[in-house]
Design an enzyme around this catalytic site. Sequence first.
Site, PDB file in Angstrom:
ATOM      1  N   ARG A 139       0.807  -1.234   0.000  1.00 52.74           N
ATOM      2  CA  ARG A 139       0.000   0.000   0.000  1.00 52.74           C
ATOM      3  C   ARG A 139       0.834   1.276   0.000  1.00 52.74           C
ATOM      4  O   ARG A 139       0.358   2.351   0.351  1.00 52.74           O
ATOM      5  CB  ARG A 139      -0.989   0.026   1.168  1.00 52.74           C
ATOM      6  CG  ARG A 139      -1.950  -1.148   1.168  1.00 52.74           C
ATOM      7  CD  ARG A 139      -3.162  -0.888   2.027  1.00 52.74           C
ATOM      8  NE  ARG A 139      -4.032  -2.038   2.004  1.00 52.74           N
ATOM      9  CZ  ARG A 139      -4.004  -3.024   2.899  1.00 52.74           C
ATOM     10  NH1 ARG A 139      -3.147  -2.974   3.904  1.00 52.74           N
ATOM     11  NH2 ARG A 139      -4.835  -4.036   2.791  1.00 52.74           N
ATOM     12  N   LYS A 184       2.564  11.492 -11.079  1.00 52.62           N
ATOM     13  CA  LYS A 184       1.702  10.618 -11.896  1.00 52.62           C
ATOM     14  C   LYS A 184       2.477   9.340 -12.181  1.00 52.62           C
ATOM     15  O   LYS A 184       3.567   9.386 -12.765  1.00 52.62           O
ATOM     16  CB  LYS A 184       1.345  11.294 -13.216  1.00 52.62           C
ATOM     17  CG  LYS A 184       0.174  12.234 -13.125  1.00 52.62           C
ATOM     18  CD  LYS A 184      -0.272  12.639 -14.512  1.00 52.62           C
ATOM     19  CE  LYS A 184      -1.434  13.603 -14.449  1.00 52.62           C
ATOM     20  NZ  LYS A 184      -1.819  14.085 -15.792  1.00 52.62           N
ATOM     21  N   GLU A 232       8.130  18.243 -24.745  1.00 52.44           N
ATOM     22  CA  GLU A 232       7.486  18.586 -23.462  1.00 52.44           C
ATOM     23  C   GLU A 232       8.025  19.918 -22.920  1.00 52.44           C
ATOM     24  O   GLU A 232       7.307  20.648 -22.244  1.00 52.44           O
ATOM     25  CB  GLU A 232       7.678  17.464 -22.433  1.00 52.44           C
ATOM     26  CG  GLU A 232       7.116  16.087 -22.842  1.00 52.44           C
ATOM     27  CD  GLU A 232       5.607  15.919 -22.642  1.00 52.44           C
ATOM     28  OE1 GLU A 232       4.877  16.926 -22.531  1.00 52.44           O
ATOM     29  OE2 GLU A 232       5.157  14.746 -22.614  1.00 52.44           O
ATOM     30  N   LYS A 279       6.300  23.094 -14.109  1.00 53.83           N
ATOM     31  CA  LYS A 279       5.587  21.876 -13.695  1.00 53.83           C
ATOM     32  C   LYS A 279       5.288  21.917 -12.200  1.00 53.83           C
ATOM     33  O   LYS A 279       4.180  21.577 -11.763  1.00 53.83           O
ATOM     34  CB  LYS A 279       6.411  20.638 -14.056  1.00 53.83           C
ATOM     35  CG  LYS A 279       5.754  19.347 -13.602  1.00 53.83           C
ATOM     36  CD  LYS A 279       5.264  18.480 -14.701  1.00 53.83           C
ATOM     37  CE  LYS A 279       4.358  17.373 -14.194  1.00 53.83           C
ATOM     38  NZ  LYS A 279       4.433  16.159 -14.955  1.00 53.83           N
ATOM     39  N   GLU A 338      -5.229  16.820 -10.613  1.00 53.16           N
ATOM     40  CA  GLU A 338      -5.832  17.159 -11.906  1.00 53.16           C
ATOM     41  C   GLU A 338      -7.354  17.303 -11.843  1.00 53.16           C
ATOM     42  O   GLU A 338      -8.090  16.653 -12.586  1.00 53.16           O
ATOM     43  CB  GLU A 338      -5.423  16.126 -12.968  1.00 53.16           C
ATOM     44  CG  GLU A 338      -5.605  16.671 -14.378  1.00 53.16           C
ATOM     45  CD  GLU A 338      -4.998  15.786 -15.449  1.00 53.16           C
ATOM     46  OE1 GLU A 338      -3.805  15.461 -15.355  1.00 53.16           O
ATOM     47  OE2 GLU A 338      -5.742  15.414 -16.367  1.00 53.16           O
ATOM     48  N   ARG A 355      -4.072  21.348 -13.869  1.00 52.81           N
ATOM     49  CA  ARG A 355      -3.069  20.351 -14.261  1.00 52.81           C
ATOM     50  C   ARG A 355      -3.392  19.729 -15.625  1.00 52.81           C
ATOM     51  O   ARG A 355      -2.486  19.309 -16.350  1.00 52.81           O
ATOM     52  CB  ARG A 355      -2.935  19.258 -13.191  1.00 52.81           C
ATOM     53  CG  ARG A 355      -1.818  18.291 -13.529  1.00 52.81           C
ATOM     54  CD  ARG A 355      -1.353  17.462 -12.368  1.00 52.81           C
ATOM     55  NE  ARG A 355      -0.265  16.598 -12.802  1.00 52.81           N
ATOM     56  CZ  ARG A 355       0.482  15.868 -12.006  1.00 52.81           C
ATOM     57  NH1 ARG A 355       0.270  15.890 -10.713  1.00 52.81           N
ATOM     58  NH2 ARG A 355       1.448  15.106 -12.484  1.00 52.81           N
ATOM     59  N   ASN A 382      -1.645  18.517 -20.522  1.00 57.29           N
ATOM     60  CA  ASN A 382      -1.950  17.486 -21.519  1.00 57.29           C
ATOM     61  C   ASN A 382      -2.205  18.051 -22.905  1.00 57.29           C
ATOM     62  O   ASN A 382      -2.807  17.368 -23.751  1.00 57.29           O
ATOM     63  CB  ASN A 382      -3.182  16.690 -21.077  1.00 57.29           C
ATOM     64  CG  ASN A 382      -2.844  15.762 -19.941  1.00 57.29           C
ATOM     65  OD1 ASN A 382      -1.806  15.135 -19.943  1.00 57.29           O
ATOM     66  ND2 ASN A 382      -3.716  15.700 -18.951  1.00 57.29           N
ATOM     67  N   HIS A 390      -1.906  15.774 -25.898  1.00 61.07           N
ATOM     68  CA  HIS A 390      -1.736  14.391 -25.433  1.00 61.07           C
ATOM     69  C   HIS A 390      -2.880  13.470 -25.844  1.00 61.07           C
ATOM     70  O   HIS A 390      -2.667  12.270 -26.014  1.00 61.07           O
ATOM     71  CB  HIS A 390      -1.561  14.351 -23.909  1.00 61.07           C
ATOM     72  CG  HIS A 390      -0.168  14.737 -23.454  1.00 61.07           C
ATOM     73  ND1 HIS A 390       0.402  15.943 -23.777  1.00 61.07           N
ATOM     74  CD2 HIS A 390       0.746  14.077 -22.703  1.00 61.07           C
ATOM     75  CE1 HIS A 390       1.620  16.008 -23.240  1.00 61.07           C
ATOM     76  NE2 HIS A 390       1.857  14.887 -22.591  1.00 61.07           N
ATOM     77  N   HIS A 433      -1.758  10.365 -27.574  1.00 59.92           N
ATOM     78  CA  HIS A 433      -1.990   9.018 -27.055  1.00 59.92           C
ATOM     79  C   HIS A 433      -2.647   8.142 -28.122  1.00 59.92           C
ATOM     80  O   HIS A 433      -2.388   6.935 -28.206  1.00 59.92           O
ATOM     81  CB  HIS A 433      -2.860   9.065 -25.796  1.00 59.92           C
ATOM     82  CG  HIS A 433      -2.126   9.573 -24.580  1.00 59.92           C
ATOM     83  ND1 HIS A 433      -2.758   9.900 -23.409  1.00 59.92           N
ATOM     84  CD2 HIS A 433      -0.810   9.797 -24.367  1.00 59.92           C
ATOM     85  CE1 HIS A 433      -1.851  10.306 -22.522  1.00 59.92           C
ATOM     86  NE2 HIS A 433      -0.658  10.260 -23.091  1.00 59.92           N
ATOM     87  N   HIS A 462       6.967   8.951 -27.123  1.00 59.24           N
ATOM     88  CA  HIS A 462       5.911   9.741 -26.494  1.00 59.24           C
ATOM     89  C   HIS A 462       6.004  11.218 -26.912  1.00 59.24           C
ATOM     90  O   HIS A 462       5.012  11.830 -27.318  1.00 59.24           O
ATOM     91  CB  HIS A 462       6.002   9.605 -24.967  1.00 59.24           C
ATOM     92  CG  HIS A 462       5.014  10.448 -24.233  1.00 59.24           C
ATOM     93  ND1 HIS A 462       3.662  10.175 -24.206  1.00 59.24           N
ATOM     94  CD2 HIS A 462       5.174  11.597 -23.521  1.00 59.24           C
ATOM     95  CE1 HIS A 462       3.041  11.099 -23.493  1.00 59.24           C
ATOM     96  NE2 HIS A 462       3.932  11.973 -23.062  1.00 59.24           N
TER      97      HIS A 462
END
Length: 359
Positions: free
Chosen positions: A118, A140, A182, A224, A234, A238, A242, A245, A249, A262
Amino acid sequence: MKTLTVSLGVRSYPIYIGPGLLDRADLIQAHVPGKQVLVVTNEVVAPLYLERTLAALSGKEFRTIVLPDGEAYKTLDSAMAIFDALLAERFSRTACIVALGGGVIGDLAGFAAACYQRGVPFIQVPTTLLSQVDSSVGGKTAVNHPRGKNMIGAFYQPRCVLADTDTLNTLPDRELSAGLAEVIKYGFIRDPEFLAWLEANIERLLRREPEALTYAIERSCLNKADVVAEDETETGVRATLNLGHTFGHAVETGMGYGVYLHGEAVAIGMCQAADLSRRLGWIGEGEAARVIRLLERARLPVVPPRELDADAFLEHMAVDKKNVDGGLRLILLKALGEATLPVVVAAGPLRATLESYGR
Ligand code: NAD
Ligand code: GLY
């Protein structure tokens, strides 16, 4: 060395940026709470930087796991291999995971750290430009699902980020450019002054001039860290990180993980987002052209792959974490240097971009 802070109350942490940091036992050990350490890396990075990382951990009870290289291995199977290694050593809750590598290793090791018993402490040691300016900061963590990028994951912050800028000396040119996508993104979404600097200095970055690279990494991490401090999970701003993205993606998933890097997929996606923003009347022709021109100068692809038609894009874009109740939401540009929050876009202009831009 420069030290920035990601301000998140009790979970705040430093980002160390500078040359030679891999050898700084004092820095890394200050953030390892117990004796046990598992260094997670891959078969490309291990021969380059594992020995020095382990030397800096001297005195700790360290183990290593060396995974195959590539986006195609950012999977639950790889996470399971990390859990197997931790359990085989009977590593406890105070064990620390060190992610040594690019964004794939960082996302994967961070995800394993979030899940093992955990949650165990972890440290990001990013070795690509992309991971130094983006993925190692902000917590993330994720693995991919065959149907969608980063679909299985958790928000889980590292104890520190240790970005040794010397590691970029061994990075292939194509990977450097992918990282620049980025970097440039911060200029497009929230930092017009940095955008102007990038337009004036992109060749210095491609030549890897240390002063220029260090400045770009620091400025990117500042951007960032500000965004993450304002909106860790987010629910708002935030999402602007993206930009491009959702399109990107779709390129990564649609073409098969690893075909486009990426950063390359994000570069294509940012051009598509700029084209759509222009169609909606939010930015002008000249601004859309500036987006494409800067990415081209950074030696990034700016047109979508022929193999993916508009329907294929829409199918993949339907699987996105920004979508709500099945509705597609995108980050676009209100101006150059200012992104929108997620917006629902009419089907007509979106299809026009997918059918016309770069075709
Ligand atoms: P990567 O981790 O695949 O690294 C790129 C390549 O460079 C790999 O072959 C790697 O082995 C190699 N490499 C790493 N360091 C090197 C070095 N110093 N010298 C030579 N080779 C080196 O890719 P990446 O671009 O670093 O990261 C991409 C990943 O990051 C994607 O999975 C993406 O989804 C993720 N990402 C996550 C976030 C986040 O916020 N968590 C943000 C952006 C991207
Ligand atoms: N790279 C997107 C984010 O960290 O939110």
